[in-house]
Scaffold this motif. Structure first.
Motif, PDB file in Angstrom:
ATOM      1  N   ASN A 290       0.817  -1.218   0.000  1.00 39.03           N
ATOM      2  CA  ASN A 290       0.000   0.000   0.000  1.00 39.03           C
ATOM      3  C   ASN A 290       0.848   1.265   0.000  1.00 39.03           C
ATOM      4  N   THR A 291       2.036   1.202   0.530  1.00 40.10           N
ATOM      5  CA  THR A 291       2.930   2.364   0.511  1.00 40.10           C
ATOM      6  C   THR A 291       3.434   2.617  -0.904  1.00 40.10           C
ATOM      7  N   MET A 292       3.700   1.543  -1.638  1.00 40.56           N
ATOM      8  CA  MET A 292       4.311   1.703  -2.962  1.00 40.56           C
ATOM      9  C   MET A 292       3.299   1.848  -4.096  1.00 40.56           C
ATOM     10  N   LEU A 293       2.089   1.349  -3.894  1.00 43.41           N
ATOM     11  CA  LEU A 293       1.083   1.423  -4.964  1.00 43.41           C
ATOM     12  C   LEU A 293       0.516   2.835  -5.087  1.00 43.41           C
ATOM     13  N   PRO A 294       0.043   3.210  -6.284  1.00 40.22           N
ATOM     14  CA  PRO A 294      -0.610   4.517  -6.432  1.00 40.22           C
ATOM     15  C   PRO A 294      -1.900   4.554  -5.609  1.00 40.22           C
ATOM     16  N   ASP A 295      -2.438   5.765  -5.397  1.00 40.77           N
ATOM     17  CA  ASP A 295      -3.564   5.901  -4.462  1.00 40.77           C
ATOM     18  C   ASP A 295      -4.889   5.389  -5.017  1.00 40.77           C
ATOM     19  N   ASP A 296      -4.914   4.920  -6.264  1.00 38.67           N
ATOM     20  CA  ASP A 296      -6.164   4.333  -6.769  1.00 38.67           C
ATOM     21  C   ASP A 296      -6.168   2.807  -6.769  1.00 38.67           C
ATOM     22  N   ILE A 297      -5.174   2.199  -6.137  1.00 35.66           N
ATOM     23  CA  ILE A 297      -5.190   0.753  -5.863  1.00 35.66           C
ATOM     24  C   ILE A 297      -4.938   0.577  -4.373  1.00 35.66           C
ATOM     25  N   VAL A 298      -5.762  -0.231  -3.728  1.00 38.01           N
ATOM     26  CA  VAL A 298      -5.568  -0.504  -2.301  1.00 38.01           C
ATOM     27  C   VAL A 298      -5.596  -2.015  -2.088  1.00 38.01           C
ATOM     28  N   VAL A 299      -4.606  -2.516  -1.374  1.00 35.93           N
ATOM     29  CA  VAL A 299      -4.635  -3.926  -0.971  1.00 35.93           C
ATOM     30  C   VAL A 299      -5.374  -3.987   0.363  1.00 35.93           C
ATOM     31  N   LYS A 300      -6.481  -4.750   0.401  1.00 34.17           N
ATOM     32  CA  LYS A 300      -7.301  -4.806   1.615  1.00 34.17           C
ATOM     33  C   LYS A 300      -6.867  -5.949   2.515  1.00 34.17           C
ATOM     34  N   ASP A 301      -6.335  -6.996   1.902  1.00 32.42           N
ATOM     35  CA  ASP A 301      -5.990  -8.179   2.685  1.00 32.42           C
ATOM     36  C   ASP A 301      -4.968  -8.985   1.904  1.00 32.42           C
ATOM     37  N   ILE A 302      -4.025  -9.583   2.613  1.00 34.72           N
ATOM     38  CA  ILE A 302      -3.066 -10.461   1.947  1.00 34.72           C
ATOM     39  C   ILE A 302      -2.733 -11.604   2.894  1.00 34.72           C
ATOM     40  N   SER A 303      -2.639 -12.804   2.342  1.00 34.96           N
ATOM     41  CA  SER A 303      -2.383 -13.955   3.200  1.00 34.96           C
ATOM     42  C   SER A 303      -1.685 -15.046   2.398  1.00 34.96           C
ATOM     43  N   GLU A 304      -1.047 -15.966   3.113  1.00 33.69           N
ATOM     44  CA  GLU A 304      -0.403 -17.073   2.432  1.00 33.69           C
ATOM     45  C   GLU A 304      -1.488 -18.018   1.911  1.00 33.69           C
ATOM     46  N   ALA A 305      -1.278 -18.534   0.714  1.00 34.64           N
ATOM     47  CA  ALA A 305      -2.239 -19.467   0.112  1.00 34.64           C
ATOM     48  C   ALA A 305      -1.530 -20.796  -0.145  1.00 34.64           C
ATOM     49  N   PRO A 306      -2.293 -21.870  -0.285  1.00 43.86           N
ATOM     50  CA  PRO A 306      -1.653 -23.134  -0.654  1.00 43.86           C
ATOM     51  C   PRO A 306      -0.918 -22.960  -1.987  1.00 43.86           C
ATOM     52  N   PRO A 307       0.166 -23.688  -2.219  1.00 40.41           N
ATOM     53  CA  PRO A 307       0.959 -23.481  -3.436  1.00 40.41           C
ATOM     54  C   PRO A 307       0.177 -23.749  -4.717  1.00 40.41           C
ATOM     55  N   ASP A 308      -0.931 -24.480  -4.623  1.00 39.97           N
ATOM     56  CA  ASP A 308      -1.710 -24.741  -5.837  1.00 39.97           C
ATOM     57  C   ASP A 308      -2.950 -23.853  -5.950  1.00 39.97           C
ATOM     58  N   PHE A 309      -3.059 -22.868  -5.065  1.00 33.10           N
ATOM     59  CA  PHE A 309      -4.202 -21.941  -5.179  1.00 33.10           C
ATOM     60  C   PHE A 309      -4.084 -21.152  -6.475  1.00 33.10           C
ATOM     61  N   HIS A 310      -5.203 -20.973  -7.170  1.00 33.39           N
ATOM     62  CA  HIS A 310      -5.186 -20.213  -8.410  1.00 33.39           C
ATOM     63  C   HIS A 310      -6.348 -19.215  -8.429  1.00 33.39           C
ATOM     64  N   ALA A 311      -6.016 -17.928  -8.550  1.00 28.29           N
ATOM     65  CA  ALA A 311      -7.021 -16.859  -8.429  1.00 28.29           C
ATOM     66  C   ALA A 311      -8.093 -16.932  -9.508  1.00 28.29           C
ATOM     67  N   ARG A 312      -7.746 -17.523 -10.651  1.00 30.88           N
ATOM     68  CA  ARG A 312      -8.765 -17.596 -11.704  1.00 30.88           C
ATOM     69  C   ARG A 312      -9.460 -18.953 -11.735  1.00 30.88           C
ATOM     70  N   PHE A 313      -8.671 -20.038 -11.704  1.00 31.15           N
ATOM     71  CA  PHE A 313      -9.265 -21.363 -11.886  1.00 31.15           C
ATOM     72  C   PHE A 313     -10.068 -21.840 -10.674  1.00 31.15           C
ATOM     73  N   ASP A 314      -9.768 -21.300  -9.502  1.00 31.07           N
ATOM     74  CA  ASP A 314     -10.433 -21.790  -8.291  1.00 31.07           C
ATOM     75  C   ASP A 314     -11.654 -20.964  -7.887  1.00 31.07           C
ATOM     76  N   VAL A 315     -12.082 -20.051  -8.763  1.00 28.81           N
ATOM     77  CA  VAL A 315     -13.246 -19.216  -8.428  1.00 28.81           C
ATOM     78  C   VAL A 315     -14.493 -20.086  -8.302  1.00 28.81           C
ATOM     79  N   LYS A 316     -15.222 -19.890  -7.209  1.00 32.19           N
ATOM     80  CA  LYS A 316     -16.475 -20.610  -6.999  1.00 32.19           C
ATOM     81  C   LYS A 316     -17.633 -19.753  -7.495  1.00 32.19           C
ATOM     82  N   GLU A 317     -17.597 -18.484  -7.108  1.00 22.77           N
ATOM     83  CA  GLU A 317     -18.674 -17.567  -7.471  1.00 22.77           C
ATOM     84  C   GLU A 317     -18.120 -16.140  -7.453  1.00 22.77           C
ATOM     85  N   LYS A 318     -18.693 -15.313  -8.323  1.00 20.54           N
ATOM     86  CA  LYS A 318     -18.322 -13.903  -8.348  1.00 20.54           C
ATOM     87  C   LYS A 318     -19.560 -13.056  -8.170  1.00 20.54           C
TER      88      LYS A 318
END
Lengths: 247, 247
Positions: free
Chosen positions: A80-108
């Motif tokens: 959040n310090t380095m990103l421009p003010d129109d992007i905000v990271v709300k949460d960050i956490s460790e994920a399993p090594p096979d987690f995939h932000a696109r393929f593992d979507v259940k619902e949007k």
């Protein structure tokens, strides 16, 4: 280590989410910051999906891999310090090594904000679609019901889309409500979406709300599997990628 | 013919109201559009007063003279078509030839918006001041009462201001209320304002709201006639020139 982050962005000054040679993009900014943190190494960021120019995100989800040994708690502040003010990271956490932000979507969930007032609101011009004509909410709600379920949504997919495979998608929930600020909010939840699908759904519901089409007409539009039968594509600034749920 | 117009602008992308050689200004945009309409002739625009970089206006008032014979009803459309999308003319009408947007001001209202929530709101970052610490509204209301009336407001005037004459001004009304969106709105009405006066008043009321100063302290701050005794200058993006009343 794989990290999963929930990010928000104001789409106004971005040429969309996806990186491109020219144009300011969300992915471009994220990857530039990560490259700095990794001494120039390119770190690829994967999102749940792209969003178009002018479209906002309240709960976009991304993943990336890192070799850095920063404690997870410090990542949030660093980004959040380095990103421009129109992007905000709300949460960050460790994920399993096979987690995939696109393929593992259940619902949007997407939400579309329509400001339904006589006067336009200068300060909301980038954050909703201003519609002057009073909308008939109940008709829109009736029309929305026809969209819920598993259908071939070809009529609600941008004609220039290059979707591979079929256009069968499942909408699990639609709600259309008015808030105290005369905003009509269309919430659409589903397991997958086609290109411009929520904006075309919105444009179609608007025509029902204007009284130009009967609510039942939506059923016919679905069956037709023909983009030209549905309404106009509503403009981007009213659309928010609201939430992404994972398995 | 002299015209009077009520204009709104989003101050985010302006270097303030007043024209300057470099920098995008509201006055600059207005005069550029009027020059186009008058075949290059320079038409001077006079406002009720200037606003700083980042400060917004909901009811700024201007006047200018024109030799054009456009019906007044068409002026509104012509200007709004030619102006950029962050300036809107809300109303325009013929004024007496001796009407003056600055000298004839009877009273002005400013509003300052404070978003008092734990989480910041990305989409409101240019439109309010985000304060995380819960504010004690009642204390702020008590403090506000001391400001109403005719006082020497030297303590509430930017140190670098080059005001000619005294710093005695009259505040006719202050109200501090919370709305349904957890925004605390400070309304200040008065017959005249010093440079940064509302922002310094806000900064001082915030210190009272944090519990750092007693409400009664405001009386002492006024009497001191010393800028260093008042609070910090609140940032510009929360401030709106809301309304200008004329004799």
């Amino acid at each position: 280590m794989r990290l999963k982050a929930i990010i928000q962005y104001d789409g106004t000054n971005f040429s969309g989410y996806q990186i491109q040679p020219n144009g300011r993009t969300v992915q471009g900014k994220l990857e530039a910051v990560l490259a700095k943190m990794h001494k120039g190494e390119h770190i690829r960021v994967t999102a749940s999906g792209r969003t178009d120019q002018g479209v906002h995100a309240v709960g976009q989800t991304i993943h990336f891999d890192t070799s850095l040994t920063i404690p997870v708690a410090n990542w949030l502040k660093a980004l959040n310090t380095m990103l421009p003010d129109d992007i905000v990271v709300k949460d960050i956490s460790e994920a399993p090594p096979d987690f995939h932000a696109r393929f593992d979507v259940k619902e949007k969930e997407y939400r579309y904000f329509i400001l339904n007032t006589k006067e336009r609101d200068l300060f909301k011009r980038h954050y909703c679609y201003h519609v002057q004509v009073p909308l008939q909410l109940e008709r829109m709600q009736q029309a929305g019901k026809f969209l819920v379920g598993t259908h071939d949504f070809s009529s609600f997919c941008a004609a220039n889309s290059n979707v591979k495979g079929d256009k069968i998608r499942t909408i699990t929930e639609i709600s259309i409500e008015e808030d105290s600020a005369q905003q009509i909010i269309i919430k659409v939840r589903g397991t997958g979406f086609l290109y411009n699908m929520v904006r075309i759904i919105t444009g179609t519901l608007l025509e029902v709300g204007f009284g130009l089409r009967k609510p039942e007409k939506v059923e016919e539009i679905i069956t037709a599997c023909d983009r030209s039968k549905a309404g106009k594509t509503a403009p981007p600034q009213g659309l928010y990628l609201w939430e992404v749920d994972y398995y």
